[in-house]
Design an enzyme around this catalytic site. Structure first.
Site, mmCIF file in Angstrom:
data_model
loop_
_atom_site.group_PDB
_atom_site.id
_atom_site.type_symbol
_atom_site.label_atom_id
_atom_site.label_comp_id
_atom_site.label_asym_id
_atom_site.label_seq_id
_atom_site.Cartn_x
_atom_site.Cartn_y
_atom_site.Cartn_z
ATOM 1 N N HIS A 265 0.841 -1.193 0.000
ATOM 2 C CA HIS A 265 0.000 0.000 0.000
ATOM 3 C C HIS A 265 0.875 1.241 0.000
ATOM 4 O O HIS A 265 1.792 1.366 0.809
ATOM 5 C CB HIS A 265 -0.918 0.015 1.221
ATOM 6 C CG HIS A 265 -1.818 1.219 1.268
ATOM 7 N ND1 HIS A 265 -2.864 1.391 0.375
ATOM 8 C CD2 HIS A 265 -1.815 2.317 2.062
ATOM 9 C CE1 HIS A 265 -3.477 2.537 0.639
ATOM 10 N NE2 HIS A 265 -2.853 3.117 1.655
ATOM 11 N N SER A 266 0.594 2.172 -0.928
ATOM 12 C CA SER A 266 1.280 3.463 -1.017
ATOM 13 C C SER A 266 2.778 3.232 -1.223
ATOM 14 O O SER A 266 3.178 2.603 -2.195
ATOM 15 C CB SER A 266 0.973 4.286 0.237
ATOM 16 O OG SER A 266 1.291 5.637 0.046
ATOM 17 N N LEU A 267 3.633 3.726 -0.320
ATOM 18 C CA LEU A 267 5.061 3.426 -0.429
ATOM 19 C C LEU A 267 5.284 1.924 -0.539
ATOM 20 O O LEU A 267 6.143 1.467 -1.298
ATOM 21 C CB LEU A 267 5.804 3.975 0.789
ATOM 22 C CG LEU A 267 7.235 3.478 1.004
ATOM 23 C CD1 LEU A 267 8.141 3.902 -0.141
ATOM 24 C CD2 LEU A 267 7.783 3.965 2.337
ATOM 25 N N SER B 233 -1.656 -1.004 -4.073
ATOM 26 C CA SER B 233 -2.752 -0.229 -3.513
ATOM 27 C C SER B 233 -2.305 1.199 -3.193
ATOM 28 O O SER B 233 -1.203 1.414 -2.685
ATOM 29 C CB SER B 233 -3.255 -0.920 -2.237
ATOM 30 O OG SER B 233 -4.127 -0.093 -1.508
#
Length: 257
Positions: A101-103, A129
């Site tokens: 997720h993200s990073l 994500s």
């Protein structure tokens, strides 16, 4: 139904992995990469929502939770290399999938490419994500150089950090340096993104109200020659911990079946 387990090292006793469940006869291993500022406990509630034959483990980066005394990493390529080296043995015995997720999505993508480049077992599925795919423009840049006040306001707007944490100076003194390091890592990725294509299925997930738009998510299609799926859910950047947590985890579980 899975049961959550106390923190301990993952297969091979590597500090880079923390088990999230007990799985006696796993068919597949799922490795979960947390977002900026977070550690393995970001995925602590996932154990009961995954298929019974999926062994789940969370990536444990230096600088947080049980590795708090280690310096956080700030260079994208060096981090991907370090993570891949630290978890390589866990990628051999079983088919595996990566979720980030993200990073964490940027790191999962880099590790998947690195595994393929080194001739090892490639992932069965890559699930990404909360961030845009190759060629998308980051909605926010330069956060590693922001003031403490600016960082706190940005965290409050994204909604992923409890208000009582944001209002406690002692906790912020511990948390903000981790965010700064992770944001520097993101800047390093944007300056020199990885190049290459996978052959496995790729699934992109995002919040309908996130800064990363559905068009940004759809750019992950170029990361693979295999099947691509893109889904959005109600909520913002942290839809995984908001009202869409259940449906999003169901989508992950369905992809892994």
């Amino acid at each position: 139904m899975h049961t959550s387990v106390p923190p301990r090292h993952a297969p091979g006793a590597t500090p880079w992995l923390r088990p999230l469940n007990h799985c006696a006869t796993p068919r597949l291993r799922l490795l979960c990469f947390p977002p900026a500022g977070a550690g393995p406990s970001f995925y602590r509630t996932w154990a009961t929502g995954l298929p019974r034959d999926v062994e789940a483990l969370a990536i444990h980066l230096p600088g947080r939770e049980g590795r708090f005394n280690e310096p956080a990493l700030t260079d994208y390529r060096a981090t991907v290399t370090a993570v891949h080296s630290g978890i390589r043995d866990a990628l051999v015995p079983l088919p595996y999938a990566l979720f980030g997720h993200s990073l964490g999505a940027l790191l999962a993508h880099g590790v998947a490419l690195t595994a393929a480049e080194h001739g090892g077992r490639a992932p069965e599925h890559l699930l990404l994500s909360g961030t845009g795919g190759p060629g998308s423009t980051p909605p926010v840049t330069g956060r590693d150089a922001w003031s403490d006040t600016e960082l706190v306001e940005d965290l409050r707007e994204m909604g992923g950090t409890a208000e009582d944490v944001l209002a406690t100076p002692e906790l912020l003194d511990l948390l903000l340096p981790i965010f700064r390091a992770d944001y520097a890592l993101c800047e390093s990725h944007h300056a020199d993104p990885p190049v290459g294509r996978l052959a496995c299925p790729v699934t992109a997930l995002g919040g309908a109200d996130d800064r990363h738009t559905p068009d940004d998510l759809s750019r992950w299609a170029s990361a693979t020659t295999g099947p691509f799926t893109c889904r959005t859910f109600p909520g913002g950047h942290f839809f995984l911990t908001q009202e869409s947590a259940g449906p999003a985890l169901e989508a992950v579980a369905a992809a892994l079946r």
